[in-house]
Every structure is written in C-alpha cells, then in structure tokens.
Design an enzyme around this catalytic site. Structure first.
Site, PDB file in Angstrom:
ATOM      1  N   THR A 108       0.734  -1.112  -0.003  1.00 44.74           N
ATOM      2  CA  THR A 108      -0.126  -0.091  -0.076  1.00 44.74           C
ATOM      3  C   THR A 108       0.711   1.296   0.160  1.00 44.74           C
ATOM      4  O   THR A 108       0.243   2.399   0.012  1.00 44.74           O
ATOM      5  CB  THR A 108      -1.107   0.192   1.122  1.00 44.74           C
ATOM      6  OG1 THR A 108      -0.252  -0.314   2.263  1.00 44.74           O
ATOM      7  CG2 THR A 108      -2.194  -1.112   1.120  1.00 44.74           C
ATOM      8  N   SER A 109       2.167   1.219   0.174  1.00 48.80           N
ATOM      9  CA  SER A 109       3.044   2.366   0.069  1.00 48.80           C
ATOM     10  C   SER A 109       4.442   1.719  -0.431  1.00 48.80           C
ATOM     11  O   SER A 109       4.839   0.869   0.002  1.00 48.80           O
ATOM     12  CB  SER A 109       3.172   3.159   1.344  1.00 48.80           C
ATOM     13  OG  SER A 109       3.769   4.267   1.239  1.00 48.80           O
ATOM     14  N   MET A 110       4.921   2.782  -1.222  1.00 44.48           N
ATOM     15  CA  MET A 110       6.235   2.556  -1.691  1.00 44.48           C
ATOM     16  C   MET A 110       6.974   3.463  -1.952  1.00 44.48           C
ATOM     17  O   MET A 110       6.559   4.884  -2.226  1.00 44.48           O
ATOM     18  CB  MET A 110       6.385   1.546  -3.044  1.00 44.48           C
ATOM     19  CG  MET A 110       5.668   2.060  -4.098  1.00 44.48           C
ATOM     20  SD  MET A 110       5.346   1.006  -5.513  1.00 44.48           S
ATOM     21  CE  MET A 110       4.142  -0.005  -4.564  1.00 44.48           C
TER      22      MET A 110
END
Length: 403
Positions: A108-110
């Site tokens: 969900t985040s990078m």
C-alpha cells in the site's frame, strides 16, 4: 549509526549519483547535490522483497531490516538501486514490522524508483526559494530532496495514511531538511500554505482536482500522472499557470507512471495468460504491423479512446487483452497476420485508432483545456478537423480516502 555503516551508505550514495549522471538521467546540479546530501537509509529503514514468482497468490515476501547485520548489505544495495522500495503492506503500522518471511497482503506504500523521482523534480525546474507541495509523499524521499533544494520550511507533503504520515514525519525530522508532512486528503491540496510555485502528485488521478489548480501560483508548475484503468499506457500531465494567471496544460504518454489513487482498480491480463498461450485465437491478415512500444502518443490515445484494453508485456509477441470482454489479440511480427479471439475484435479497434492517429499527424503530445466552463477537462491533439479528442473522466464515484 556505526562508523562502517555510515561510510558504506556514503559510498552507496556517491555511487548511485555517479551512475545516474553517467546514464544521462541526472543533469541538474542542485538535484545532484541534494541526492548526495539526503540519507536514504533514514527514510527507508526497511524494505519488502518479493519472493514469489509472477502470478502467485498469496504472494510470499521477505522483510529486510536495515538495522540487522544479516540484512544490511542487501538492504543498502536495494535502497540505492533504481528499484521501487516496498515499505507498507495493507496499510499496517510501520514501527513493529517483523523481519523475515511474510505471506499475503498487498503493498500500500512504496518509494518510487529513483530515475522517476529525478525525472519529475527536473521537469518541475525546482529552485531555492520555491514553495513546494507534494501530494502522497509516502516515506518522503522526493519531499526531502525538494526541501533540500528549496530551503527549510518551504516543502510540504499531504499524506492520507496516518501510519505513513507518522513514519515520514519522524524520519524527515531526523534528517533536519525542514520538510513538513500533514495528514489529509491529497485531492484537496493544502490551502494553508498556498499558493505553491511547484506541485507534484505522487498518485495517479483521472483528472486534475480543482484545488490543485487553484493553489498553483502564477508562474507555477504542477506535474501529475493521469490514471486510466490500464497500467499499460500512462499519461503525464504538466500544468503551468502563466504570469498572467492563465492555465496551460500538456499531456504526454510515458513508459511508466505513478499508481492510481485509492478506489481505482487496474485491469490485468494475468488471468487470461494461460488461455491465450493454449489458444491464441483465429488468424487473420492485417496491414498494421505491431506499433513500437515508444509510440506513446498512440498508446495514450488507446487508453482513452479504446477503453478496457491492457497489454501483457511478458508475452513473447504483442498481446493486448480486453479482460472484461473475454477478448484478445496476439500480433505476429513481420508476418502480416494477427490472431484474435472473443466477441471484441481488439486488433480491429487498434487498426481503426492507428489510422485516425496518422490522419491527426501522429501526435505525441496533447493539450488539455480547463476553461470550458462546465468543469470538464478536454484533451485534443490540435485544431485540425481530424484531431483526436476526448474528455477526462471526473472524480465522481471514486472513493475518498479513509479516515
């Protein structure tokens, strides 16, 4: 931080900058200095590595912990590479992540891969003294670089995920670059510090939210990915406000773009891959040779004018699928034939679009008109009678960020 690790990270940063400079990716002196200054290891203290191969469900991951001696060499190489750094799974808190193997979930985040970050900041022409707004900064790598260039107190990020907001804020404070991260809805921008000389969106949007344009200062630049339902052919939109206050916008196709905002579901060719390999369809003649991958103006138009298509880039020959119509086309390079299957003749649609694209002068960029008075954002390849044109979808119906 132990002295040997400090030295190792310094060498890695210098090597990364030298490589990007030699490759012609990094050309801006201010950004080069910022890349040498910003300690990525502080902003990216861990990273997920995918263990499973393509198509695996659930996916097997391995979490590298940068503070663990057994992980440090692989972790340092990864965070200074050109790869995206996967940081958060299923919106989880980021302070108590277990090192080692984990199964399932979705990232969900990078942190965006470094060449894309460099390309974005160079396109924005960021300078000292500029006020800068970043929408969806994630762990804050590009925000930290921007703050290093602009000077303290001028760079702000708006992040919807409270765990990522806390994580990024703490790590940016450790760096001392003077960047601010606030929790909020990126679609609303951040009015308290407006107007901004530069605005960058780290999330793909179907159209430009009105607050972003309203918060852009005269002479300002705004850069965002325009999201469609296909990940195959993204568009990059550069919006400028002239010193007189008028808005100008240019849309171009790109090989890559940022992931779409919450609520967007990309189409995928994965579920059809085995079926296509087993039966690629009936052969028929075609005069259209597979267009080159870098015909970005054509492929961008396809994303809008032939919706529902997605390219399988892992196929041996050009394969384009309409997954919701259970249809596909498999091109045979150099043979003058194509194989098609399903109720939708995907290749016939591309033949028709390619002919229109050529009649329009093979456009590689498009202008976007914000001044229609109806709120619609209209895209066109020019003023000619045979110009390609379409209207961007609105934000209506897209779920808002979770509280």
């Amino acid at each position: 931080m132990p002295l040997d690790l400090h030295e190792a990270t310094s060498r890695r940063r210098a090597g990364m900058v030298d490589r990007l400079t030699a490759d012609g990716v990094l050309t801006n002196v201010l950004l080069r200095d910022a890349l040498l200054h910003v300690r990525r290891e502080v902003l990216l203290p861990h990273a997920y590595v995918r263990v499973s191969g393509p198509g695996a469900d659930p996916i097997d991951w391995r979490l590298l912990d940068g503070s663990h001696p057994d992980d440090q060499e692989e972790w340092l190489a990864l965070i200074h590479s050109d790869e995206s750094i996967l940081l958060q799974r299923d919106g989880d808190p980021l302070d108590t992540l277990p090192r080692g193997p984990v199964t399932g979930g979705h990232m969900t985040s990078m942190s965006t891969y470094t060449p894309a970050t460099i390309e974005t900041l160079q396109a924005l022409e960021l300078c000292p003294g500029h006020s800068y707004l970043e929408l969806g900064p994630g762990p804050g790598v590009s925000l930290a670089l921007a703050a290093t260039i602009t000077g303290p107190g001028l760079a702000t990020g708006v992040e919807r995920d409270r765990h990522m907001t806390t994580f990024a804020r703490r790590n940016l404070d450790r760096l001392g670059v003077g960047a601010t991260v606030v929790e909020g809805d990126a679609l609303e921008g951040h009015e308290p510090q407006a107007p901004y000389d530069r605005i960058h969106s780290g999330i793909g949007v179907p159209c430009v939210p009105a607050p972003w344009v309203e918060q852009l200062a005269p002479g300002g630049r705004l850069l965002t990915t325009l999201a469609t339902r296909t990940p195959s052919w993204p568009g990059q939109l550069l919006v400028t406000r002239t010193p007189a206050g008028t808005i100008e916008a240019v849309l171009q196709g790109r090989p890559r773009g940022y992931r779409p905002m919450l609520g967007y579901r990309w189409l995928s060719a994965l579920d059809h891959r085995a079926r296509i390999k087993a039966d690629p369809g009936r052969a028929r003649p075609t005069r259209l040779a597979p267009p080159p991958d870098d015909a970005y103006g054509l492929w961008l138009a396809a994303a809008y004018l032939k919706p529902g298509l997605v390219r399988d880039f892992q196929a041996e020959t050009m394969t384009i699928v309409a997954p919701e119509d259970d249809s596909w086309a498999v091109a045979s390079p150099g043979e003058g034939t194509v194989r098609v299957c399903g109720p939708r003749d995907v290749w016939a649609e591309l033949e028709e679009l390619h002919a229109r694209w050529e009649e329009a002068g093979r456009p590689e960029s498009y202008t976007v008109d914000f001044t229609a008075g109806t709120g619609a954002q209209t895209v066109t390849s020019g003023a000619a009678p045979k110009a390609l044109t379409w209207t961007l979808p609105t934000l209506a119906g897209i779920p808002q960020p979770r509280s």
